[in-house]
Scaffold this active site. Structure first.
Site, PDB file in Angstrom:
ATOM      1  N   SER A  77      -9.633   1.191   3.083  1.00 44.12           N
ATOM      2  CA  SER A  77      -8.855   2.072   2.224  1.00 44.12           C
ATOM      3  C   SER A  77      -7.775   1.346   1.435  1.00 44.12           C
ATOM      4  O   SER A  77      -7.233   1.899   0.496  1.00 44.12           O
ATOM      5  CB  SER A  77      -8.210   3.160   3.087  1.00 44.12           C
ATOM      6  OG  SER A  77      -7.323   2.567   4.020  1.00 44.12           O
TER       7      SER A  77
ATOM      8  N   LYS B 117       0.860  -1.185   0.000  1.00 46.75           N
ATOM      9  CA  LYS B 117       0.000   0.000   0.000  1.00 46.75           C
ATOM     10  C   LYS B 117       0.895   1.233   0.000  1.00 46.75           C
ATOM     11  O   LYS B 117       1.974   1.226   0.614  1.00 46.75           O
ATOM     12  CB  LYS B 117      -0.870  -0.045   1.258  1.00 46.75           C
ATOM     13  CG  LYS B 117      -1.909   1.058   1.379  1.00 46.75           C
ATOM     14  CD  LYS B 117      -2.790   0.787   2.605  1.00 46.75           C
ATOM     15  CE  LYS B 117      -3.879   1.823   2.802  1.00 46.75           C
ATOM     16  NZ  LYS B 117      -4.771   1.506   3.922  1.00 46.75           N
TER      17      LYS B 117
ATOM     18  N   SER C  15      -9.563  -1.383   7.194  1.00 44.42           N
ATOM     19  CA  SER C  15      -9.079  -1.181   5.821  1.00 44.42           C
ATOM     20  C   SER C  15      -8.321  -2.339   5.188  1.00 44.42           C
ATOM     21  O   SER C  15      -7.996  -2.281   4.015  1.00 44.42           O
ATOM     22  CB  SER C  15      -8.206   0.061   5.757  1.00 44.42           C
ATOM     23  OG  SER C  15      -9.042   1.180   5.726  1.00 44.42           O
TER      24      SER C  15
HETATM   25  N1  GLN Z   1     -13.178   2.919   6.714  1.00 40.09           N
HETATM   26  C1  GLN Z   1     -12.506   3.326   7.882  1.00 40.09           C
HETATM   27  C2  GLN Z   1     -12.276   4.819   7.853  1.00 40.09           C
HETATM   28  O1  GLN Z   1     -12.668   5.427   6.922  1.00 40.09           O
HETATM   29  C3  GLN Z   1     -11.246   2.566   8.064  1.00 40.09           C
HETATM   30  C4  GLN Z   1     -10.011   3.187   7.523  1.00 40.09           C
HETATM   31  C5  GLN Z   1      -8.783   2.388   7.766  1.00 40.09           C
HETATM   32  O2  GLN Z   1      -8.818   1.299   8.338  1.00 40.09           O
HETATM   33  N2  GLN Z   1      -7.651   2.932   7.353  1.00 40.09           N
HETATM   34  O3  GLN Z   1     -11.725   5.383   8.734  1.00 40.09           O
END
Ligand code: GLN
Length: 471
Positions: A151, A76, A175
């Site tokens: 994400s 990532k 994420s």
């Molecule tokens: N969907 C969650 C958020 O928007 C998780 C994000 C993540 O785990 N980086 O914060």
């Protein structure tokens, strides 16, 4: 069916395939598929790839090869690799080159992995659909009208379409697990502190963990073993003695928070699939125990207070002076405004505002402190449940299958609600895994999540392997 890491390792070892051909065939798949899916933001430099291939060959020759030696891996784009770009999915770091290796990248290099590309993500990991990337959305390889999740959507999609054997993402509130579930693969978030955060762009420092994506539980376990361990460069890293503790045997008891799962807004197919999974687990000798954790449904509110608070503080470093984009103004404060206005997207700004608000002197006690109190209550409730002899807590990974591109992007609250099942593991620091559990009638992948007690990743792998056999 993709080959497993161990199968590929054996083929490399026996000389059935070469590292060059393995890397070449994955690059070819990327070339074919990524135009459509857009899982990647870029390939790593040829010089990095070549030097890693050379090292991997030496490791096979001198008998020090690991299961990741010679294996194409994607990271990532918030995990730093020295001398390579790292944007975090943000305009503000468009031209940023990492000046050091993250511990995870270093461990992978040491293990002989071939880091080939960096993947698309929501800006600074804020989002659940990769639609918040400054570089365009990643499409779901199973249905290009839908999101790959987020994400870490790019890391999930590239493994799902066969462009890499293993990839890594970061999980602050789901994420890794949610995109794994949307793309039909396995994803792990470990116990907070088990994988070093050194060289990971911070989002919510008390929640973030780097973790692997793979096609099978075995693959994910292999990758996890390589990246985990104490790191003196990360002050929140857990000591190794904790990892070597004697482990209790599995009791084969799965806790299901029934009323939490049967909630408004959960997709009918997701619920039916989850109930079938539970029945199948019963069929192979697991006892199902209905559990009630009073503050479990508060985890989402706690998360959306603590996370933005940490975001607002972590992102203060992007000031147009130290890294990346710089829009000089007449005064230094103007430069700060101009650079951040030009560099940050809507969601990032929203969270900085929310975070600054909950930390402001008038509201600190009402929001931030209260959220921390509820966080501690939830941790206690969870450890009490495990103490009654529950091995894992099972829920669906996400309340819906992969949604349409654009469906939630204008409605942040709807997007946040999609994190309901994944955030408890981050808020409490516990390890959790998402494993494919079948498909909807339209062919969209679904996932089940298991959450284990602290430091019990081993339980997730054992139950995960059992589950794979029945699906
Ligand atoms: N969907 C969650 C958020 O928007 C998780 C994000 C993540 O785990 N980086 O914060």
């Amino acid at each position: 069916m993709q080959k497993t890491l161990k199968q590929i390792h054996k083929e490399l070892k026996d000389g059935v395939i070469t590292i060059e051909s393995l890397v070449g065939s994955h690059k070819k798949v990327i070339l074919e598929k990524d135009k459509e899916v857009h899982a990647l933001l870029g390939m790593y430099s040829d010089s990095l790839i070549e030097s890693q291939i050379k090292k991997a060959k030496e490791m096979f020759a001198n008998g020090t090869a690991t299961t990741l030696t010679g294996i194409p891996v994607v990271l990532k784009d918030n995990i730093l690799v020295k001398g390579e770009s790292g944007t975090g999915g943000s305009k503000i770091l468009e031209n940023y080159t990492a000046v050091y290796d993250s511990t995870v990248a270093k461990k992978l290099k040491d293990a002989g992995a071939i880091l080939i590309a960096r993947s698309n993500m929501d800006e600074f990991a804020m989002g659940g659909s990769t639609e918040n990337s400054a570089y365009g959305v990643t499409k779901n390889p199973h249905d290009s009208t839908r999101v790959a999740g987020g994400s870490s959507g790019g890391s999930a999609a590239v493994v799902a379409y066969g462009g890499a054997v293993i990839s890594f993402g970061s999980d602050t509130g789901g994420s890794i697990r949610q995109p794994a579930s949307f793309c039909g693969i396995v994803g792990l978030k470990s116990t907070y502190g088990n994988v070093s955060r050194y060289g990971l762009m911070s989002m919510g420092s008390s929640l973030d963990q780097i973790g692997p994506f793979g096609n099978t539980v075995d693959d994910v376990e292999e990758a996890y073993k390589i990246i985990s361990g104490n790191d003196v460069l990360d002050s929140t890293s857990l000591p190794n003695e904790l990892r070597d503790k004697k482990r209790e045997d599995l009791k084969k008891v799965i806790g299901v928070p029934t009323s939490f799962v049967n909630r408004e807004g959960i997709d009918k197919e997701v619920l039916d699939n989850f109930n079938q999974s539970i029945e199948k687990l019963k069929g192979i000798g697991y006892t199902i125990k209905e559990i009630n954790i009073p503050n479990l449904d508060k985890a989402l509110s706690v998360y959306y207070i603590i996370m933005p608070a940490e975001v607002s503080s972590n992102l203060a470093r992007y000031d147009g002076i130290r890294y990346g984009l710089s829009h000089p103004g007449d005064t230094s404060i103007r430069s700060y405004f101009e650079s951040r206005t030009a560099g940050f997207g809507t969601e990032v700004r929203r969270r900085i505002l929310l975070g600054t608000y909950v930390l402001s002197s008038g509201y600190y006690d009402a929001y931030y402190n209260k959220a921390n109190i509820v966080r501690e209550m939830l941790k206690k409730e969870l450890s009490d449940i495990y103490a009654t002899g529950v091995d894992v807590i099972a829920t669906p990974t996400s309340p819906t299958p992969a949604f349409k591109i654009g469906e939630k992007s204008q409605d942040p609250l709807a997007m946040y609600l999609a994190d309901i099942f994944t955030v408890p593991a981050n808020v409490s620091g516990l390890p959790a895994i998402s494993i494919p559990s079948g498909k909807t009638k339209d062919g969209l992948p679904l996932g089940i999540q298991f959450m284990a007690p602290s430091m019990r990743e081993d339980v997730l792998f054992t139950i995960g392997r059992d589950f794979e056999k029945i699906y």
